[in-house]
Design a protein around this motif. Structure first.
Motif, PDB file in Angstrom:
ATOM      1  N   GLU A  62       0.830  -1.208   0.000  1.00 37.38           N
ATOM      2  CA  GLU A  62       0.000   0.000   0.000  1.00 37.38           C
ATOM      3  C   GLU A  62       0.868   1.264   0.000  1.00 37.38           C
ATOM      4  OE1 GLU A  62      -4.196  -1.379   2.027  1.00 37.38           O
ATOM      5  OE2 GLU A  62      -2.636  -0.614   3.367  1.00 37.38           O
ATOM      6  N   GLN A  67      -1.952   3.823  -2.447  1.00 35.71           N
ATOM      7  CA  GLN A  67      -3.408   3.725  -2.287  1.00 35.71           C
ATOM      8  C   GLN A  67      -3.724   2.538  -1.394  1.00 35.71           C
ATOM      9  OE1 GLN A  67      -6.123   4.211  -5.538  1.00 35.71           O
ATOM     10  NE2 GLN A  67      -4.447   4.682  -6.934  1.00 35.71           N
ATOM     11  N   LEU A  69      -5.260  -0.901  -0.461  1.00 36.54           N
ATOM     12  CA  LEU A  69      -5.622  -2.081  -1.253  1.00 36.54           C
ATOM     13  C   LEU A  69      -6.735  -2.877  -0.583  1.00 36.54           C
ATOM     14  CD1 LEU A  69      -2.027  -3.203  -2.273  1.00 36.54           C
ATOM     15  CD2 LEU A  69      -3.669  -1.849  -3.601  1.00 36.54           C
ATOM     16  N   SER A  83     -10.179  -2.903  -1.572  1.00 40.25           N
ATOM     17  CA  SER A  83     -10.637  -1.598  -2.047  1.00 40.25           C
ATOM     18  C   SER A  83     -10.909  -1.741  -3.546  1.00 40.25           C
ATOM     19  CB  SER A  83      -9.561  -0.539  -1.816  1.00 40.25           C
ATOM     20  OG  SER A  83      -8.455  -0.773  -2.677  1.00 40.25           O
ATOM     21  N   TYR A  85      -9.587  -0.148  -5.944  1.00 42.25           N
ATOM     22  CA  TYR A  85      -8.294  -0.172  -6.635  1.00 42.25           C
ATOM     23  C   TYR A  85      -7.547  -1.483  -6.372  1.00 42.25           C
ATOM     24  CZ  TYR A  85      -3.825   1.066  -8.570  1.00 42.25           C
ATOM     25  OH  TYR A  85      -2.684   1.052  -9.335  1.00 42.25           O
ATOM     26  N   GLU A  88      -9.024  -4.118  -8.636  1.00 41.24           N
ATOM     27  CA  GLU A  88      -8.643  -3.888 -10.025  1.00 41.24           C
ATOM     28  C   GLU A  88      -7.184  -4.277 -10.265  1.00 41.24           C
ATOM     29  OE1 GLU A  88      -8.310  -0.203 -13.234  1.00 41.24           O
ATOM     30  OE2 GLU A  88      -8.953   0.210 -11.181  1.00 41.24           O
ATOM     31  N   LEU A  89      -6.293  -3.852  -9.373  1.00 38.19           N
ATOM     32  CA  LEU A  89      -4.874  -4.165  -9.511  1.00 38.19           C
ATOM     33  C   LEU A  89      -4.639  -5.670  -9.439  1.00 38.19           C
ATOM     34  CD1 LEU A  89      -1.995  -3.050  -9.788  1.00 38.19           C
ATOM     35  CD2 LEU A  89      -1.913  -2.933  -7.286  1.00 38.19           C
TER      36      LEU A  89
END
Length: 128
Positions: A62, A67, A69, A83, A85, A88-89
């Motif tokens: 993080e 950001q 996670l 999260s 993001y 998505e990651l």
């Protein structure tokens, strides 16, 4: 080349920024397990690591990425969700890893004239 035994491809893939790991398969699988199990402790156990190591790995990721996670699930104690993001990651990196593994397995087989198998050591059945 002759085949005396099974041939297995093993890959270690990660992305770096400024000589530091940005994201790799280890962090990605930790996120995958957190998503599936809703618990960092259970995710750590599933990956054979201590809770402290998993927590450190997550916090370091993080910090590098800049950001969050994971997010605590409200009203559920120590339960976690990814999260937006983080999800998505995780999905993008795992897709990237699997694409690279598919290509590398095929290409190694072609060049070396062998039946090369994927190891599945990192993701086992985690992509189902």
């Amino acid at each position: 080349m002759t085949k005396e035994q099974d041939t297995t491809l093993r890959l270690r893939i990660w992305l770096e920024q400024k000589d530091k790991t940005y994201i790799g398969i280890g962090s990605t699988l930790l996120l995958k397990h957190v998503e599936e199990l809703g618990s960092l402790r259970k995710a750590a156990e599933a990956l054979g690591m201590s809770y402290r190591r998993a927590w450190g790995k997550l916090k370091n990721a993080e910090e590098r990425i800049g950001q969050p996670l994971v997010e605590k699930t409200k009203g559920m104690g120590q339960r976690f969700n990814l999260s937006p993001y983080g999800k998505e990651l995780m999905e993008k990196f795992l897709s990237f890893y699997l694409d690279v593994e598919d290509y590398a397995t095929k290409r190694a087989g072609e060049l070396l004239q062998m039946d090369v198998k994927k190891s599945g050591e990192f993701y086992r059945d985690d992509t189902q």
